[in-house]
Scaffold this active site. Structure first.
Site, mmCIF file in Angstrom:
data_model
loop_
_atom_site.group_PDB
_atom_site.id
_atom_site.type_symbol
_atom_site.label_atom_id
_atom_site.label_comp_id
_atom_site.label_asym_id
_atom_site.label_seq_id
_atom_site.Cartn_x
_atom_site.Cartn_y
_atom_site.Cartn_z
ATOM 1 N N PRO A 2 0.842 -1.207 0.000
ATOM 2 C CA PRO A 2 0.000 0.000 0.000
ATOM 3 C C PRO A 2 0.877 1.257 0.000
ATOM 4 O O PRO A 2 1.535 1.567 0.982
ATOM 5 C CB PRO A 2 -0.802 -0.100 1.305
ATOM 6 C CG PRO A 2 -0.518 -1.466 1.859
ATOM 7 C CD PRO A 2 0.766 -1.918 1.268
ATOM 8 N N GLU A 3 0.873 1.949 -1.124
ATOM 9 C CA GLU A 3 1.624 3.196 -1.243
ATOM 10 C C GLU A 3 0.645 4.357 -1.141
ATOM 11 O O GLU A 3 -0.543 4.157 -0.898
ATOM 12 C CB GLU A 3 2.361 3.224 -2.589
ATOM 13 C CG GLU A 3 3.334 2.078 -2.781
ATOM 14 C CD GLU A 3 4.663 2.298 -2.052
ATOM 15 O OE1 GLU A 3 4.825 3.339 -1.376
ATOM 16 O OE2 GLU A 3 5.531 1.411 -2.159
ATOM 17 N N LYS A 60 2.041 7.784 3.659
ATOM 18 C CA LYS A 60 1.398 6.475 3.718
ATOM 19 C C LYS A 60 0.667 6.253 5.035
ATOM 20 O O LYS A 60 0.256 5.135 5.341
ATOM 21 C CB LYS A 60 2.457 5.377 3.512
ATOM 22 C CG LYS A 60 3.201 5.525 2.187
ATOM 23 C CD LYS A 60 4.421 4.616 2.138
ATOM 24 C CE LYS A 60 5.338 5.064 1.007
ATOM 25 N NZ LYS A 60 6.582 4.270 0.965
ATOM 26 N N ARG A 123 0.715 -10.118 6.893
ATOM 27 C CA ARG A 123 2.108 -10.127 7.379
ATOM 28 C C ARG A 123 2.300 -9.229 8.596
ATOM 29 O O ARG A 123 3.396 -9.153 9.113
ATOM 30 C CB ARG A 123 3.060 -9.741 6.247
ATOM 31 C CG ARG A 123 3.158 -10.843 5.185
ATOM 32 C CD ARG A 123 4.097 -10.479 4.062
ATOM 33 N NE ARG A 123 5.466 -10.232 4.534
ATOM 34 C CZ ARG A 123 6.456 -9.797 3.754
ATOM 35 N NH1 ARG A 123 6.208 -9.543 2.475
ATOM 36 N NH2 ARG A 123 7.662 -9.594 4.246
ATOM 37 N N ARG A 249 17.780 0.820 -2.804
ATOM 38 C CA ARG A 249 16.585 0.273 -3.450
ATOM 39 C C ARG A 249 16.872 -0.070 -4.910
ATOM 40 O O ARG A 249 17.613 0.647 -5.595
ATOM 41 C CB ARG A 249 15.430 1.297 -3.398
ATOM 42 C CG ARG A 249 15.082 1.744 -2.004
ATOM 43 C CD ARG A 249 14.573 0.592 -1.136
ATOM 44 N NE ARG A 249 13.358 0.014 -1.655
ATOM 45 C CZ ARG A 249 12.122 0.406 -1.312
ATOM 46 N NH1 ARG A 249 11.960 1.370 -0.429
ATOM 47 N NH2 ARG A 249 11.078 -0.184 -1.812
#
Ligand SMILES: [Zn+2]
Length: 259
Positions: A2-3, A60, A123, A249
């Protein structure tokens, strides 16, 4: 994951359907999911009987203000979803399991009218804060002004992409969003953040804002054609894209037009 676009969809769902309904109870079956030292009892005492008066978002983090009481901060981690009266805010996340199990409801608010707000997170990397420290987050990417972008980059030797993704500087820029905005703006992700000219800063601001708008309109970071960057060739000039690690990243860029 979820961004910002997904969390903005959640915020809109909350704003449309969660406000003004008296809270009957708070269920926090997973103590791990409560952050910043909050307990299930503390959240229950703080929220029960109140109504939510506003649904906000910074990056977020979704924020639910209560009338006359505290603010709840909802963070969705890698696999969290919001369900409100059984309706999901976003249909399916790329990395979330397609199975759906109510045992994954880590935090639930029941309303006096019988409705229910749940955070379902397989998670359990998300969490709920009572009165989160909003000052730790930079200005939101959706409403970022040119001056705020300039302040976030100024004087920094960090890679441009790392600075864009630093949530304390600008809130809400995720990995693919950063790659997309830099590709559109023709800027190399590993350039020193403080090295941009005024014209380049304006170009980056324009493309970053447009990228966020486009992703929200499509309904999420993983919808639409962002994946074109993963296909190996630059859609603009056909050059083979480079894949390397920038700021920790995985990053894709075009060596021809991103400078
Ligand atoms: Zn290119």
């Amino acid at each position: 994951v979820p961004e910002l676009p997904e969390v903005e969809a959640y915020r809109r769902l909350l704003a449309a359907h969660a406000l003004g309904r008296p809270v009957a109870d708070v269920l926090a079956p997973d103590p791990w999911y409560l952050k910043g030292g909050a307990s299930g009892r503390a959240v229950r005492l703080a929220v029960r009987g109140r109504q939510f008066s506003a649904a906000r978002r910074i990056g977020k983090l979704a924020l639910l203000d209560t009338k006359g009481g505290p603010t709840l901060g909802l963070h969705f981690g890698m696999t969290g979803r919001l369900l409100l009266d059984g309706v999901a805010g976003v249909d399916r996340l790329q990395y979330a399991s397609s199975r759906d199990n109510p045992a994954w409801d880590r935090f639930v608010i029941t309303f006096a009218d019988g409705g229910r707000l749940a955070m379902r997170d397989p998670r359990r990397l998300g969490g709920v804060w009572l009165d989160p420290d909003e000052g730790r987050l930079g200005p939101d990417a959706l409403t970022l002004s040119p001056g705020q972008l300039r302040d976030a980059l100024a004087g920094s030797h960090a890679p441009l992409k790392a600075r864009l993704m630093d949530q304390r500087r600008i809130a809400g820029v995720g990995n693919l969003m950063a790659d997309e905005a830099l590709w559109r703006a023709g800027l190399h992700p590993a350039r020193a953040a403080g090295s941009l000219s005024a014209a380049e800063e304006r170009r980056l601001h324009r493309h970053l804002r447009a990228t966020v708008d486009d992703l929200i309109a499509r309904g999420g970071s993983h919808a639409g054609d962002l994946a074109r960057l993963l296909n190996g060739r630059c859609p603009r000039d056909g050059e083979a894209l480079v894949r390397a690690t920038v700021g920790g990243r995985t990053t894709f860029w075009c060596p021809h037009h991103q400078r």
